[in-house]
Design an enzyme around this catalytic site. Structure first.
Site, PDB file in Angstrom:
ATOM      1  N   THR A   1      -6.586   2.793  10.375  1.00 43.99           N
ATOM      2  CA  THR A   1      -6.669   3.400  11.702  1.00 43.99           C
ATOM      3  C   THR A   1      -7.719   2.741  12.573  1.00 43.99           C
ATOM      4  O   THR A   1      -7.535   2.584  13.786  1.00 43.99           O
ATOM      5  CB  THR A   1      -6.979   4.903  11.564  1.00 43.99           C
ATOM      6  OG1 THR A   1      -5.974   5.510  10.738  1.00 43.99           O
ATOM      7  CG2 THR A   1      -6.994   5.589  12.915  1.00 43.99           C
TER       8      THR A   1
ATOM      9  N   HIS B   1      -9.734   5.198  -0.131  1.00 49.42           N
ATOM     10  CA  HIS B   1      -8.748   5.265   0.947  1.00 49.42           C
ATOM     11  C   HIS B   1      -9.328   6.110   2.084  1.00 49.42           C
ATOM     12  O   HIS B   1     -10.233   6.908   1.879  1.00 49.42           O
ATOM     13  CB  HIS B   1      -7.450   5.889   0.452  1.00 49.42           C
ATOM     14  CG  HIS B   1      -6.604   4.946  -0.341  1.00 49.42           C
ATOM     15  ND1 HIS B   1      -5.329   4.594   0.027  1.00 49.42           N
ATOM     16  CD2 HIS B   1      -6.860   4.262  -1.480  1.00 49.42           C
ATOM     17  CE1 HIS B   1      -4.821   3.745  -0.856  1.00 49.42           C
ATOM     18  NE2 HIS B   1      -5.752   3.538  -1.787  1.00 49.42           N
ATOM     19  N   GLY B   2      -8.783   5.918   3.286  1.00 49.06           N
ATOM     20  CA  GLY B   2      -9.226   6.717   4.422  1.00 49.06           C
ATOM     21  C   GLY B   2     -10.625   6.374   4.886  1.00 49.06           C
ATOM     22  O   GLY B   2     -11.368   7.243   5.340  1.00 49.06           O
ATOM     23  N   ALA B   3     -10.993   5.078   4.810  1.00 49.62           N
ATOM     24  CA  ALA B   3     -12.362   4.682   5.167  1.00 49.62           C
ATOM     25  C   ALA B   3     -12.571   4.532   6.669  1.00 49.62           C
ATOM     26  O   ALA B   3     -13.708   4.458   7.128  1.00 49.62           O
ATOM     27  CB  ALA B   3     -12.738   3.380   4.468  1.00 49.62           C
ATOM     28  N   SER B   4     -11.482   4.475   7.453  1.00 54.37           N
ATOM     29  CA  SER B   4     -11.633   4.358   8.902  1.00 54.37           C
ATOM     30  C   SER B   4     -12.339   5.592   9.451  1.00 54.37           C
ATOM     31  O   SER B   4     -11.888   6.717   9.233  1.00 54.37           O
ATOM     32  CB  SER B   4     -10.265   4.214   9.575  1.00 54.37           C
ATOM     33  OG  SER B   4      -9.680   2.967   9.281  1.00 54.37           O
TER      34      SER B   4
ATOM     35  N   ASP C   1       0.817  -1.204   0.000  1.00 56.81           N
ATOM     36  CA  ASP C   1       0.000   0.000   0.000  1.00 56.81           C
ATOM     37  C   ASP C   1       0.859   1.266   0.000  1.00 56.81           C
ATOM     38  O   ASP C   1       1.891   1.323   0.673  1.00 56.81           O
ATOM     39  CB  ASP C   1      -0.898  -0.024   1.250  1.00 56.81           C
ATOM     40  CG  ASP C   1      -1.988   1.024   1.237  1.00 56.81           C
ATOM     41  OD1 ASP C   1      -2.420   1.403   0.135  1.00 56.81           O
ATOM     42  OD2 ASP C   1      -2.428   1.432   2.327  1.00 56.81           O
ATOM     43  N   HIS C   2       0.444   2.262  -0.751  1.00 59.58           N
ATOM     44  CA  HIS C   2       1.083   3.594  -0.746  1.00 59.58           C
ATOM     45  C   HIS C   2       2.606   3.544  -0.856  1.00 59.58           C
ATOM     46  O   HIS C   2       3.320   4.154  -0.044  1.00 59.58           O
ATOM     47  CB  HIS C   2       0.693   4.363   0.516  1.00 59.58           C
ATOM     48  CG  HIS C   2      -0.643   5.006   0.429  1.00 59.58           C
ATOM     49  ND1 HIS C   2      -0.928   6.043  -0.442  1.00 59.58           N
ATOM     50  CD2 HIS C   2      -1.790   4.754   1.093  1.00 59.58           C
ATOM     51  CE1 HIS C   2      -2.200   6.388  -0.308  1.00 59.58           C
ATOM     52  NE2 HIS C   2      -2.745   5.620   0.607  1.00 59.58           N
TER      53      HIS C   2
ATOM     54  N   GLY D   1      -6.131   8.472   8.672  1.00 62.14           N
ATOM     55  CA  GLY D   1      -6.008   8.830  10.077  1.00 62.14           C
ATOM     56  C   GLY D   1      -7.347   9.068  10.749  1.00 62.14           C
ATOM     57  O   GLY D   1      -8.380   8.540  10.332  1.00 62.14           O
TER      58      GLY D   1
END
Length: 284
Positions: free
Chosen positions: A233, A208-211, A82-83, A181
């Protein structure tokens, strides 16, 4: 079964309008938690590792653990980088056995992003490895990548189409209002933008960033074209909190088998919840 590419997983998910969860793991316990959840719910699974996790846990150990899981459980399991911004590290991961990688050149100029992604796609496809790229800037922090909210850039649908045509990438991470985050307030996702991108392109799209994104927003994102949902996260913090709670209740404890087990079980619980939200349960 061995670890597999996520290409067919995501094509199937896009066709049937569900998403495959990609869980960022850091060690044996977090890996076991998400694998046990996916197996019990008969869901395909993407085990995601950042370059920081590769450095911490060791490339050979991560591949060996994922292969052991793929052999034991009869669900498709992909091991995904990832990334990654380092093309040489990405190639090392492929040579070690990774079948899915993300090249993140989103901080570069558009033409540089295309050039780097095209190079990675050409290399990866020789080994039947699927490639994800990112267009636009998803804010927040992931490893050493830290993008301030004011610097985020949402993905332009027309540019997304051009990017895909010029790179032949297998999946695309789009910026529609999420961030890596912890969110300070509820994120506002641009579903209209996502729907337009999805209508113009023919490859799976990644969130992305689904938390921390409300379940109803994740479900709506899947309905509008998301085929892969990244979760990091939302596993990491509860894992740490479960260990802290165990030591609070058992201050003299010293056996990792006991204090790591409730943390692993917490990861499993959250992973099962996310699998159901993504709609990937009972697909195998």
């Amino acid at each position: 079964m061995d670890i597999v590419s996520n290409r067919e997983m995501l094509i199937e998910a896009r066709k049937n309008k569900y998403a495959v969860p990609a869980f960022n793991i850091h060690n044996l316990e977090t890996m076991k938690g998400v694998i046990e959840a996916a197996y019990e719910l008969k869901s395909p699974l993407i085990i995601a590792t950042t370059p920081g996790t590769v450095k911490y846990a060791g490339l050979e150990f991560l591949v060996a653990m994922a292969r052991a899981a793929a052999k034991k459980y009869d669900i498709p399991i992909a091991l995904h980088l990832d990334h990654c911004t380092d093309v040489e590290l990405l190639k090392q991961c492929i040579q070690a056995g990774y079948k899915s990688v993300m090249i993140d050149a989103s901080l570069k100029s558009y033409e540089e992003n295309i050039s780097i992604t095209r190079e990675v796609v050409k290399y990866s496809h020789r080994y039947e490895v699927s490639v994800e790229a990112e267009l636009g800037l998803v804010g927040g922090q992931e490893d050493d990548r830290d993008i301030d909210e004011k610097d985020t850039t949402l993905t332009d649908p027309h540019i997304a189409l051009d990017f895909i045509q010029r790179t032949n990438v297998d999946s695309l991470a789009v910026a529609i209002g999420t961030a890596h985050g912890v969110y300070k307030s509820e994120p506002k996702l641009d579903f209209e933008r996502l729907s337009k991108i999805n209508s113009m392109v023919s490859i799976p799209l990644v969130l992305h960033g689904a938390s921390g994104v409300p379940h109803e927003s994740v479900i709506k994102a899947v309905e509008n074209g998301i085929s892969k949902v990244n979760i990091a996260t939302e596993l990491k913090i509860p894992f740490a909190e479960a260990i802290k709670e165990y030591f609070k209740e058992n201050p003299s404890a010293n056996d990792p088998r006991y204090y790591l087990t409730p943390a692993k079980d917490m990861v499993k619980k959250i992973a099962m919840e996310k699998i159901k939200v993504c709609g990937s349960a009972n697909r195998y």
